[in-house]
Design a protein around this motif. Structure first.
Motif, PDB file in Angstrom:
ATOM      1  N   ARG A 153      -7.069  -1.284   5.985  1.00 52.85           N
ATOM      2  CA  ARG A 153      -6.267  -2.079   7.102  1.00 52.85           C
ATOM      3  C   ARG A 153      -5.143  -2.972   6.262  1.00 52.85           C
ATOM      4  O   ARG A 153      -5.387  -2.911   5.100  1.00 52.85           O
ATOM      5  CB  ARG A 153      -7.465  -3.130   7.786  1.00 52.85           C
ATOM      6  CG  ARG A 153      -8.179  -2.623   8.724  1.00 52.85           C
ATOM      7  CD  ARG A 153      -9.395  -3.481   8.816  1.00 52.85           C
ATOM      8  NE  ARG A 153     -10.711  -3.063   9.615  1.00 52.85           N
ATOM      9  CZ  ARG A 153     -11.931  -3.482   9.514  1.00 52.85           C
ATOM     10  NH1 ARG A 153     -12.195  -4.355   8.711  1.00 52.85           N
ATOM     11  NH2 ARG A 153     -12.839  -2.761  10.171  1.00 52.85           N
ATOM     12  N   ASP A 154      -4.309  -3.596   6.816  1.00 52.58           N
ATOM     13  CA  ASP A 154      -3.411  -4.411   5.774  1.00 52.58           C
ATOM     14  C   ASP A 154      -4.144  -5.429   4.938  1.00 52.58           C
ATOM     15  O   ASP A 154      -3.612  -5.556   3.916  1.00 52.58           O
ATOM     16  CB  ASP A 154      -2.181  -4.850   6.819  1.00 52.58           C
ATOM     17  CG  ASP A 154      -1.318  -4.186   7.493  1.00 52.58           C
ATOM     18  OD1 ASP A 154      -1.202  -2.786   6.886  1.00 52.58           O
ATOM     19  OD2 ASP A 154      -0.706  -4.229   8.386  1.00 52.58           O
ATOM     20  N   ALA A 155      -5.053  -5.913   5.614  1.00 51.67           N
ATOM     21  CA  ALA A 155      -5.747  -7.071   4.844  1.00 51.67           C
ATOM     22  C   ALA A 155      -6.591  -6.422   3.537  1.00 51.67           C
ATOM     23  O   ALA A 155      -6.971  -7.451   2.675  1.00 51.67           O
ATOM     24  CB  ALA A 155      -6.888  -7.763   5.736  1.00 51.67           C
ATOM     25  N   ASP A 156      -6.790  -5.170   3.513  1.00 60.83           N
ATOM     26  CA  ASP A 156      -7.491  -4.631   2.243  1.00 60.83           C
ATOM     27  C   ASP A 156      -6.570  -4.470   0.923  1.00 60.83           C
ATOM     28  O   ASP A 156      -6.812  -4.211  -0.039  1.00 60.83           O
ATOM     29  CB  ASP A 156      -8.076  -3.225   2.704  1.00 60.83           C
ATOM     30  CG  ASP A 156      -8.988  -3.080   3.751  1.00 60.83           C
ATOM     31  OD1 ASP A 156      -9.380  -4.214   3.951  1.00 60.83           O
ATOM     32  OD2 ASP A 156      -9.003  -2.053   4.743  1.00 60.83           O
ATOM     33  N   ARG A 157      -5.064  -4.642   1.275  1.00 67.15           N
ATOM     34  CA  ARG A 157      -4.458  -4.112   0.382  1.00 67.15           C
ATOM     35  C   ARG A 157      -4.475  -4.928  -1.068  1.00 67.15           C
ATOM     36  O   ARG A 157      -4.228  -4.382  -2.118  1.00 67.15           O
ATOM     37  CB  ARG A 157      -2.812  -4.289   0.605  1.00 67.15           C
ATOM     38  CG  ARG A 157      -2.828  -3.277   1.939  1.00 67.15           C
ATOM     39  CD  ARG A 157      -1.249  -3.083   2.328  1.00 67.15           C
ATOM     40  NE  ARG A 157      -1.218  -1.966   3.404  1.00 67.15           N
ATOM     41  CZ  ARG A 157      -0.073  -1.317   3.769  1.00 67.15           C
ATOM     42  NH1 ARG A 157       0.814  -1.524   3.039  1.00 67.15           N
ATOM     43  NH2 ARG A 157      -0.019  -0.153   4.699  1.00 67.15           N
ATOM     44  N   THR A 158      -4.689  -6.336  -1.251  1.00 65.95           N
ATOM     45  CA  THR A 158      -4.590  -6.989  -2.132  1.00 65.95           C
ATOM     46  C   THR A 158      -5.880  -6.635  -2.887  1.00 65.95           C
ATOM     47  O   THR A 158      -5.829  -6.697  -3.969  1.00 65.95           O
ATOM     48  CB  THR A 158      -4.887  -8.340  -1.895  1.00 65.95           C
ATOM     49  OG1 THR A 158      -3.300  -9.037  -1.173  1.00 65.95           O
ATOM     50  CG2 THR A 158      -4.969  -9.405  -3.105  1.00 65.95           C
ATOM     51  N   ARG A 159      -7.106  -6.635  -2.599  1.00 64.40           N
ATOM     52  CA  ARG A 159      -8.110  -5.890  -2.986  1.00 64.40           C
ATOM     53  C   ARG A 159      -8.002  -4.492  -3.531  1.00 64.40           C
ATOM     54  O   ARG A 159      -8.447  -4.174  -4.733  1.00 64.40           O
ATOM     55  CB  ARG A 159      -9.419  -5.784  -2.035  1.00 64.40           C
ATOM     56  CG  ARG A 159     -10.710  -5.492  -2.543  1.00 64.40           C
ATOM     57  CD  ARG A 159     -11.325  -6.155  -3.816  1.00 64.40           C
ATOM     58  NE  ARG A 159     -12.468  -5.372  -4.443  1.00 64.40           N
ATOM     59  CZ  ARG A 159     -12.964  -5.573  -5.556  1.00 64.40           C
ATOM     60  NH1 ARG A 159     -12.433  -6.184  -6.224  1.00 64.40           N
ATOM     61  NH2 ARG A 159     -14.033  -4.893  -5.742  1.00 64.40           N
ATOM     62  N   GLU A 184      -1.239   6.872   3.902  1.00 61.69           N
ATOM     63  CA  GLU A 184      -2.537   6.513   4.776  1.00 61.69           C
ATOM     64  C   GLU A 184      -3.919   6.131   3.775  1.00 61.69           C
ATOM     65  O   GLU A 184      -3.577   6.436   2.589  1.00 61.69           O
ATOM     66  CB  GLU A 184      -3.127   7.820   5.540  1.00 61.69           C
ATOM     67  CG  GLU A 184      -1.928   8.343   6.313  1.00 61.69           C
ATOM     68  CD  GLU A 184      -2.464   9.614   7.130  1.00 61.69           C
ATOM     69  OE1 GLU A 184      -3.556   9.484   7.725  1.00 61.69           O
ATOM     70  OE2 GLU A 184      -1.863  10.687   6.934  1.00 61.69           O
ATOM     71  N   GLY A 185      -4.704   5.456   4.004  1.00 62.45           N
ATOM     72  CA  GLY A 185      -5.686   4.901   3.318  1.00 62.45           C
ATOM     73  C   GLY A 185      -6.888   4.797   3.895  1.00 62.45           C
ATOM     74  O   GLY A 185      -7.380   4.691   5.065  1.00 62.45           O
TER      75      GLY A 185
END
Length: 289
Positions: A153-159, A184-185
């Motif tokens: 998800r977009d919110a996962d990117r910083t982590r 894709e992730g």
């Protein structure tokens, strides 16, 4: 260090010039000539992320390339070092590398050496670290990969950037944001915290899975499994430092992603140590690590 801006090789007078997007068609021809799989789009990505030089003759033909990528103020990755078959062993590669090494002084330099360029890098002082296996092939089966991974998800990117930094030992945010933008992730989340991830994007003859960062081989398999399942009959690639005969490489082999070639990871200076606990199971590519 004094550097010659022109080089005469067998009657060809080459000049060294900055690499630009306008060079992509000729760079693509150069990589095809040495059987590298990079598409024009793959060249466009690396040019956008790094600094490059080309060896050009008087009528505009490109006979060599070399690039470097600033991971941080203290680390640089060197890649896309290519000389045309007629210029190999004629000094063009060393000439281009000298320019790159001049530009990257003060940073720890790392690269992945092909068999053809290995002796050059040794002569320049690079030391061997670990082999990297290029594995690829048409996916013919999907072995069991268990559960535990979910789509990114977009919110996962910083982590994800934090995990990559810990696994690499150095931050490379510009590179990772660019890769995230075209990938894709899959991620593994435990108790509300992301502990591993894998990204997949178009590259070369098909798609590449990488980077892959996980705390265990089973997690790495769980992250790659959904990509393998979704692309049976397609060409997939993974570049990994994991040796043969491990659960992770056995999974890839059973899927049809088998050893094709190998390069040698090398560094000119000591590199920062990864801090884990997750480690890198798959690279972005050989130039970017």
């Amino acid at each position: 260090m004094e550097f010659a801006e022109t080089l005469d090789i067998g009657g060809y007078e080459l000049s060294i010039e900055p690499m630009t997007p306008a060079d992509i068609p000729r760079l693509h021809e150069l990589s095809v000539a040495v059987s590298w799989p990079h598409r024009a789009d793959d060249w466009a990505m690396v040019i956008g992320l790094g600094h490059g030089w080309v060896a050009r003759d008087q009528i505009g033909r490109i006979f060599g390339s070399a690039m470097w990528f600033p991971f941080s103020r203290t680390v640089a990755s060197i890649g896309m070092v290519i000389t045309s078959p007629r210029m190999q062993d004629q000094g063009a590669g060393r000439w281009l590398m000298r320019r790159v090494l001049d530009e990257t002084q003060g940073r720890a330099r790392v690269l992945n050496a092909t068999k053809e360029a290995f002796r050059l890098y040794v002569s320049l002082g690079f030391k061997t670290l670990a082999p990297v296996a290029q594995r690829n092939g048409i996916v013919t089966a999907c072995p069991d990969f268990g559960t535990g991974a979910r789509p990114m998800r977009d919110a996962d990117r910083t982590r994800i950037l934090e995990l990559d930094t810990n696994a690499m030992g150095v931050a490379r945010p510009e590179v990772m944001w660019a890769i995230l933008g075209v990938s894709e992730g899959m991620v593994i989340e435990r108790e509300g915290r992301i502990t591993g991830f894998a990204l997949m994007r178009h590259f070369g003859r098909g798609r590449v899975i990488g980077p892959i960062v996980a705390e265990s081989e089973q997690d790495a398999i769980a992250l790659c499994g959904p990509f393998v399942a979704a692309h049976q009959g397609d060409f997939l690639r993974v570049d990994t430092r994991e040796p043969e005969g491990t659960p992770f490489t056995d999974f890839l082999s059973a899927a049809g992603i088998v050893p094709y070639d190998a390069v040698q990871r090398m560094s000119l200076e000591p590199l920062p140590e990864p801090t884990g606990p997750a480690r890198t199971f798959g690279l972005i590519n050989q130039a970017l690590g």
